[in-house]
Design an enzyme around this catalytic site. Structure first.
Site, PDB file in Angstrom:
ATOM      1  N   TYR A 145       0.832  -1.206   0.000  1.00 37.00           N
ATOM      2  CA  TYR A 145       0.000   0.000   0.000  1.00 37.00           C
ATOM      3  C   TYR A 145       0.872   1.265   0.000  1.00 37.00           C
ATOM      4  CZ  TYR A 145      -3.701   3.243   1.527  1.00 37.00           C
ATOM      5  OH  TYR A 145      -4.588   4.286   1.623  1.00 37.00           O
ATOM      6  N   GLY A 148       3.105   1.463  -3.095  1.00 37.65           N
ATOM      7  CA  GLY A 148       2.236   1.632  -4.262  1.00 37.65           C
ATOM      8  C   GLY A 148       1.775   3.078  -4.387  1.00 37.65           C
TER       9      GLY A 148
HETATM   10  N1  LIG Z   1     -10.429   6.621   4.313  1.00 33.46           N
HETATM   11  C1  LIG Z   1      -9.246   7.057   4.683  1.00 33.46           C
HETATM   12  O1  LIG Z   1      -9.050   7.361   5.842  1.00 33.46           O
HETATM   13  C2  LIG Z   1      -8.145   7.225   3.666  1.00 33.46           C
HETATM   14  C3  LIG Z   1      -6.904   7.675   4.122  1.00 33.46           C
HETATM   15  C4  LIG Z   1      -5.871   7.838   3.208  1.00 33.46           C
HETATM   16  C5  LIG Z   1      -6.083   7.579   1.872  1.00 33.46           C
HETATM   17  N2  LIG Z   1      -7.286   7.122   1.454  1.00 33.46           N
HETATM   18  C6  LIG Z   1      -7.429   6.827   0.020  1.00 33.46           C
HETATM   19  O2  LIG Z   1      -8.675   7.251  -0.464  1.00 33.46           O
HETATM   20  C7  LIG Z   1      -9.156   6.324  -1.425  1.00 33.46           C
HETATM   21  C8  LIG Z   1     -10.554   5.861  -1.041  1.00 33.46           C
HETATM   22  O3  LIG Z   1     -10.505   5.211   0.217  1.00 33.46           O
HETATM   23  P1  LIG Z   1     -11.792   4.697   0.988  1.00 33.46           P
HETATM   24  O4  LIG Z   1     -11.558   4.884   2.422  1.00 33.46           O
HETATM   25  O5  LIG Z   1     -12.990   5.275   0.369  1.00 33.46           O
HETATM   26  O6  LIG Z   1     -11.676   3.123   0.722  1.00 33.46           O
HETATM   27  P2  LIG Z   1     -12.713   2.114   0.055  1.00 33.46           P
HETATM   28  O7  LIG Z   1     -12.094   0.762   0.126  1.00 33.46           O
HETATM   29  O8  LIG Z   1     -14.058   2.284   0.642  1.00 33.46           O
HETATM   30  O9  LIG Z   1     -12.759   2.622  -1.447  1.00 33.46           O
HETATM   31  C9  LIG Z   1     -11.898   2.192  -2.456  1.00 33.46           C
HETATM   32  C10 LIG Z   1     -12.740   1.851  -3.660  1.00 33.46           C
HETATM   33  O10 LIG Z   1     -11.878   1.439  -4.726  1.00 33.46           O
HETATM   34  C11 LIG Z   1     -12.426   0.280  -5.335  1.00 33.46           C
HETATM   35  N3  LIG Z   1     -11.327  -0.471  -5.950  1.00 33.46           N
HETATM   36  C12 LIG Z   1     -10.307  -1.123  -5.349  1.00 33.46           C
HETATM   37  N4  LIG Z   1      -9.492  -1.663  -6.260  1.00 33.46           N
HETATM   38  C13 LIG Z   1      -9.996  -1.334  -7.484  1.00 33.46           C
HETATM   39  C14 LIG Z   1      -9.600  -1.597  -8.812  1.00 33.46           C
HETATM   40  N5  LIG Z   1      -8.502  -2.305  -9.087  1.00 33.46           N
HETATM   41  N6  LIG Z   1     -10.367  -1.091  -9.815  1.00 33.46           N
HETATM   42  C15 LIG Z   1     -11.484  -0.370  -9.563  1.00 33.46           C
HETATM   43  N7  LIG Z   1     -11.895  -0.092  -8.308  1.00 33.46           N
HETATM   44  C16 LIG Z   1     -11.159  -0.559  -7.287  1.00 33.46           C
HETATM   45  C17 LIG Z   1     -13.086  -0.466  -4.199  1.00 33.46           C
HETATM   46  O11 LIG Z   1     -14.047  -1.399  -4.637  1.00 33.46           O
HETATM   47  C18 LIG Z   1     -13.700   0.675  -3.395  1.00 33.46           C
HETATM   48  O12 LIG Z   1     -14.983   1.010  -3.866  1.00 33.46           O
HETATM   49  C19 LIG Z   1      -8.151   5.196  -1.512  1.00 33.46           C
HETATM   50  O13 LIG Z   1      -7.297   5.417  -2.608  1.00 33.46           O
HETATM   51  C20 LIG Z   1      -7.381   5.323  -0.225  1.00 33.46           C
HETATM   52  O14 LIG Z   1      -6.065   4.854  -0.361  1.00 33.46           O
HETATM   53  C21 LIG Z   1      -8.322   6.928   2.330  1.00 33.46           C
END
Ligand SMILES: NC(=O)c1ccc[n+]([C@@H]2O[C@H](COP(=O)([O-])OP(=O)(O)OC[C@H]3O[C@@H](n4cnc5c(N)ncnc54)[C@H](O)[C@@H]3O)[C@@H](O)[C@H]2O)c1
Length: 311
Positions: A145, A148
């Site tokens: 992660y 990446g």
């Molecule tokens: N929530 C947090 O606190 C947080 C913190 C730092 C970064 N982020 C980043 O924000 C983004 C969203 O996070 P989130 O909390 O909503 O997580 P989440 O897991 O709810 O959302 C990620 C979405 O991406 C989709 N996904 C995963 N792999 C995929 C692929 N290969 N092709 C198409 N879709 C794919 C999943 O099905 C999901 O709907 C992510 O990139 C995450 O790294 C979130």
């Protein structure tokens, strides 16, 4: 005038809130998701909207659509999910970034990357400012992660330098709110679900490690401000809430707000778990004229209500 906006990961926690807000602002929204961690339930209420479309698609494969803006959020975000298939996690960040940057170049779209505070690893400086390069283990169980996401940032900046793409990079710190996954091991959802079920609340280590928690509405507001910020402001920019809480403090607030009788239990701390994490958000304040507005207890109440309706 409404823009054509692509949101990858649009059926996820943050993505679904973003799609909702973009529609409210009059944009056409194309949600792309492979439903690995997202769900149709998160976007069910948007499906009848005339300006909302969904494609089931994995971002590790190319996509050809005409859009003006791309928010690249696709990536599992919690350790349980991103460690389930670590090779796919790296592919999602790296191939996903390459595919979305390629698309942005082709259709001349502006593109925003949802990066993460995890690019700082287990940091030696507190709070973290954007010019800190981080301390990341390249071969640990979190590396798929962290590295990446770091590589995705590299790709964004190379596309900017090499192809003059309009890029935006936000580094998101812990965010919580309705539509978080109930069982993904993230601390806010863990504590709330355990408290609502009257189970013991699990604390890893001594519970003195700190985190900061940003409510989802504040986060989405910052992300959208970033997307529309001046062209030469690429970021990276930290987005989060700079209030810092120990895990023991968070557990106490959750117990108070849920009225639960749960007790705390302590388990060994997982590998590479950062001891302290707090954003320095001076840059976001200055460039985006943004700072979080929703206090922890208020955001937690909404989140608790969401989980209550589902448990
Ligand atoms: N929530 C947090 O606190 C947080 C913190 C730092 C970064 N982020 C980043 O924000 C983004 C969203 O996070 P989130 O909390 O909503 O997580 P989440 O897991 O709810 O959302 C990620 C979405 O991406 C989709 N996904 C995963 N792999 C995929 C692929 N290969 N092709 C198409 N879709 C794919 C999943 O099905 C999901 O709907 C992510 O990139 C995450 O790294 C979130």
């Amino acid at each position: 005038m409404g823009l054509r906006v692509l949101v990858t990961g649009g059926a996820g926690f943050l993505g679904s809130h973003l799609c909702e807000k973009l529609l409210q602002q009059g944009h056409d929204v194309l949600c792309v998701d492979n439903y690995f961690t997202g769900s149709k339930d998160n976007i069910l209420h948007l499906l009848d909207h005339p300006r909302f479309e969904v494609i089931r698609h994995d971002v590790t494969f190319p996509l050809y659509v005409e859009v003006d803006r791309i928010y690249n959020l696709a990536c599992p975000a919690s350790p349980i999910h991103y460690q389930f298939d670590p090779v796919q996690t790296t592919k999602t960040s790296v191939h996903g970034a390459i595919n979305m940057l390629g698309l942005a170049k082709r259709v001349k779209a502006r593109i925003l990357q949802a990066s993460t505070s995890e690019v700082y690893g287990d940091p030696e400086v507190h709070p973290q400012t954007e010019d800190y390069w981080g301390r990341v283990n390249p071969i640990g169980i979190r590396s798929c992660y962290d590295e990446g996401k770091r590589c995705a940032e590299t790709l964004f900046f190379d596309y900017w330098r090499q192809h003059q793409l309009e890029i935006k990079v936000v580094r998101i710190f812990n965010t919580y709110g309705p539509r978080m996954h109930p069982n993904d091991g993230r601390v806010v959802s863990n504590f709330i679900v355990q408290a609502l079920k009257g189970q013991d609340i699990t604390i890893y280590g001594d519970g003195m490690q700190t985190r900061s928690f940003c409510y989802v509405n504040d986060l989405i507001d910052a992300m959208m401000r970033m997307m529309e910020s001046r062209v030469d402001f690429t970021g990276p920019v930290n987005i989060g809430n700079s209030g810092e809480y120990t895990m023991r403090q968070l557990a106490a607030v959750v117990i108070k707000l849920t009225g639960s009788k749960s007790q705390l239990i302590f388990k060994p701390i997982p590998q590479d778990d950062p001891k302290q994490r707090r954003p320095d958000i001076s840059l976001a304040k200055k460039e985006l004229n943004w700072s979080p507005t929703i206090p922890l207890e208020e955001g937690l109440n909404d989140t608790i209500q969401y989980f209550k309706d589902r448990i």
